[in-house]
Design a protein around this motif. Structure first.
Motif, PDB file in Angstrom:
ATOM      1  N   GLY A   1       1.523  43.129  61.511  1.00  0.00           N
ATOM      2  CA  GLY A   1       0.771  44.148  60.779  1.00  0.00           C
ATOM      3  C   GLY A   1       1.303  45.550  61.035  1.00  0.00           C
ATOM      4  O   GLY A   1       2.117  45.785  61.924  1.00  0.00           O
ATOM      5  N   PRO A   2       0.826  46.532  60.243  1.00  0.00           N
ATOM      6  CA  PRO A   2       1.278  47.923  60.388  1.00  0.00           C
ATOM      7  C   PRO A   2       0.957  48.494  61.768  1.00  0.00           C
ATOM      8  O   PRO A   2      -0.069  48.171  62.365  1.00  0.00           O
TER       9      PRO A   2
ATOM     10  N   ILE B   1       9.799  47.943  64.814  1.00  0.00           N
ATOM     11  CA  ILE B   1      10.323  47.896  63.443  1.00  0.00           C
ATOM     12  C   ILE B   1       9.223  48.227  62.441  1.00  0.00           C
ATOM     13  O   ILE B   1       9.450  48.949  61.457  1.00  0.00           O
ATOM     14  N   SER B   2       8.028  47.731  62.685  1.00  0.00           N
ATOM     15  CA  SER B   2       6.896  48.060  61.806  1.00  0.00           C
ATOM     16  C   SER B   2       6.583  49.552  61.857  1.00  0.00           C
ATOM     17  O   SER B   2       6.349  50.192  60.826  1.00  0.00           O
ATOM     18  N   TYR B   3       6.601  50.125  63.062  1.00  0.00           N
ATOM     19  CA  TYR B   3       6.355  51.559  63.206  1.00  0.00           C
ATOM     20  C   TYR B   3       7.417  52.382  62.476  1.00  0.00           C
ATOM     21  O   TYR B   3       7.140  53.458  61.945  1.00  0.00           O
ATOM     22  N   ALA B   4       8.653  51.861  62.427  1.00  0.00           N
ATOM     23  CA  ALA B   4       9.746  52.565  61.749  1.00  0.00           C
ATOM     24  C   ALA B   4       9.586  52.567  60.235  1.00  0.00           C
ATOM     25  O   ALA B   4      10.359  53.229  59.538  1.00  0.00           O
ATOM     26  N   GLY B   5       8.599  51.836  59.716  1.00  0.00           N
ATOM     27  CA  GLY B   5       8.309  51.881  58.282  1.00  0.00           C
ATOM     28  C   GLY B   5       8.734  50.664  57.498  1.00  0.00           C
ATOM     29  O   GLY B   5       8.830  50.722  56.263  1.00  0.00           O
ATOM     30  N   ALA B   6       8.985  49.557  58.163  1.00  0.00           N
ATOM     31  CA  ALA B   6       9.390  48.344  57.452  1.00  0.00           C
ATOM     32  C   ALA B   6       8.284  47.859  56.522  1.00  0.00           C
ATOM     33  O   ALA B   6       7.098  47.919  56.856  1.00  0.00           O
ATOM     34  N   THR B   7       8.664  47.380  55.356  1.00  0.00           N
ATOM     35  CA  THR B   7       7.702  46.833  54.397  1.00  0.00           C
ATOM     36  C   THR B   7       7.278  45.436  54.838  1.00  0.00           C
ATOM     37  O   THR B   7       7.945  44.805  55.671  1.00  0.00           O
ATOM     38  N   PRO B   8       6.185  44.900  54.272  1.00  0.00           N
ATOM     39  CA  PRO B   8       5.779  43.530  54.622  1.00  0.00           C
ATOM     40  C   PRO B   8       6.871  42.497  54.376  1.00  0.00           C
ATOM     41  O   PRO B   8       7.049  41.576  55.183  1.00  0.00           O
ATOM     42  N   ALA B   9       7.621  42.639  53.277  1.00  0.00           N
ATOM     43  CA  ALA B   9       8.705  41.682  53.013  1.00  0.00           C
ATOM     44  C   ALA B   9       9.793  41.779  54.075  1.00  0.00           C
ATOM     45  O   ALA B   9      10.351  40.759  54.510  1.00  0.00           O
ATOM     46  N   MET B  10      10.095  42.999  54.513  1.00  0.00           N
ATOM     47  CA  MET B  10      11.086  43.178  55.575  1.00  0.00           C
ATOM     48  C   MET B  10      10.603  42.570  56.884  1.00  0.00           C
ATOM     49  O   MET B  10      11.385  41.973  57.636  1.00  0.00           O
TER      50      MET B  10
END
Length: 389
Positions: free
Chosen positions: A173-174, A126-135
């Protein structure tokens, strides 16, 4: 003869009845809150009681410590030392099922290994897909709820969903590439496999003739009950993490972990005890890890400390949850530091603040979401305790 009985219902009656019901609910919450904040509740949280089996606690501690040691050491000497923390997350599967039968223990550790691996894989994707920190904070909360259902559905027992939430929190983290996602996942699988192997080879040392009060009976609670508990924990974890994220703190996952750990208690008095014990133990544990990190320790020094704290935690947490938090806090922080090295020296301070926020929100939400039966049981229990004094 004419029927002189009053009408079955009139419009004002439900209103009065509704007001009375709301008043009773409000009063029971106030009374429960008063008892939860009493000196007697604080004294209860400080009680020390022997665990069901000191032998099993010692064996479980050795198993978890050995699994973590093998996970950290093998990855450090491998061609991928930068992934050293992820096998340690998988190795935490060894914490589960210490009082289960040999056959069931293997099944429990296997399932927990899968859950911990998913706890690394899904947030990383999900992080790799571009989710923001809030997401990502909301993803963490949803994982807390899903883990709660999984633990209940498969009767996995302690330490419960909080361990899976810890794994999720370590990977928020990203993520820069699918290669990173795959590497993290495979490293976690390796750690889980080590945990299963260690338990399989050493479980014969455990005693199976142990009666554990409140242990999972193997019967699944109704799915509706599982879902309600999961929704409560999801909301609690989300609120705790979002509050700390909005405040600009670096590790909102710890607030979610605190809320999850507190709210997974089965009754209000257990929830309050967990909250007080977690806050007190975390403060002391944070001081210990601050002293360790201030020495700028080497990798093997941190590994030694992690393994030692892991063993001691499993040995003493059965006596009092606060004692376990004194040692689990430095273990968790050092492991987090290996997964994602801290960029500043405020790591222990943030752990304390986040834990206090999470634990405090956890007890407030547990009271708000409590059912009439929950509060009635709690108040009856308090009445019996007062009568014994």
């Amino acid at each position: 003869m004419p029927d002189h009985k009053p009408a079955a219902s009139t419009s004002p009656a439900p209103a009065r009845g509704g007001r009375r019901v709301r008043a009773r609910v409000k009063n029971s919450r106030r009374r429960s809150a008063r008892h939860l904040l009493s000196l007697a509740q604080l004294q209860e949280s400080m009680k020390v009681a022997a665990p069901p089996s000191l032998q099993n606690a010692m064996i479980a501690g050795l198993q978890a410590a050995l699994a973590v040691l093998l996970a950290l050491g093998s990855m450090h000497v491998s061609p991928w030392p930068e992934l050293v923390g992820f096998p340690a997350l998988g190795a935490l599967a060894a914490l589960f099922g210490r009082y289960a039968s040999f056959e069931r223990r293997r099944r429990i550790v296997f399932i927990c290994g899968i859950l911990l691996t998913l706890g690394v894989l899904l947030p990383s994707l999900i992080s790799y897909a571009g989710a923001t920190p809030a997401m990502m904070v909301l993803v963490l909360a949803l994982c807390a709820g899903a883990s709660t259902i999984a633990v209940s559905h498969w009767s996995l027992g302690g330490p419960g969903a909080v361990i899976i939430v810890f794994a999720v929190g370590a990977v928020l983290g990203p993520v820069d590439s699918l290669h990173t996602v795959a590497a993290r996942t495979l490293a976690t699988i390796w750690g889980a496999a080590l945990a299963w192997l260690v338990c399989m080879l050493t479980d014969r040392w455990r005693s199976q003739d142990v009666s554990v009060p409140g242990a999972p009976s193997g019967r699944k609670p109704p799915f509706r009950h599982q879902l309600i508990a999961a929704c409560r924990i999801t909301v609690g974890a989300a609120l705790a993490a979002l509050v700390t994220h909005a405040a600009g703190w670096q590790y909102p996952a710890w607030a979610a972990i605190g809320a999850t750990a507190v709210m997974q208690g089965g009754h209000l008095h257990i929830t309050m005890n967990r909250s007080l014990q977690r806050m007190a133990g975390t403060v002391v544990g944070a001081c210990i890890v601050w002293a360790i990190l201030a020495q700028n320790p080497s990798f093997w020094t941190m590994v030694t400390a992690i393994v030692l704290f892991q063993f001691i935690t499993e040995l003493i947490i059965g006596f009092n949850y606060a004692l376990g938090q004194i040692t689990v806090t430095p273990m968790a922080l050092l492991m987090t530091h290996l997964v994602a090295p801290a960029a500043n020296s405020n790591l222990p301070v943030e752990r304390v603040i986040d834990t206090i926020v999470g634990a405090a929100l956890g007890i407030v939400l547990a009271l708000i979401f409590s059912s009439a039966d929950d509060r009635a049981y709690f108040l009856r229990r308090q009445k019996k305790l007062r009568a014994r004094r």
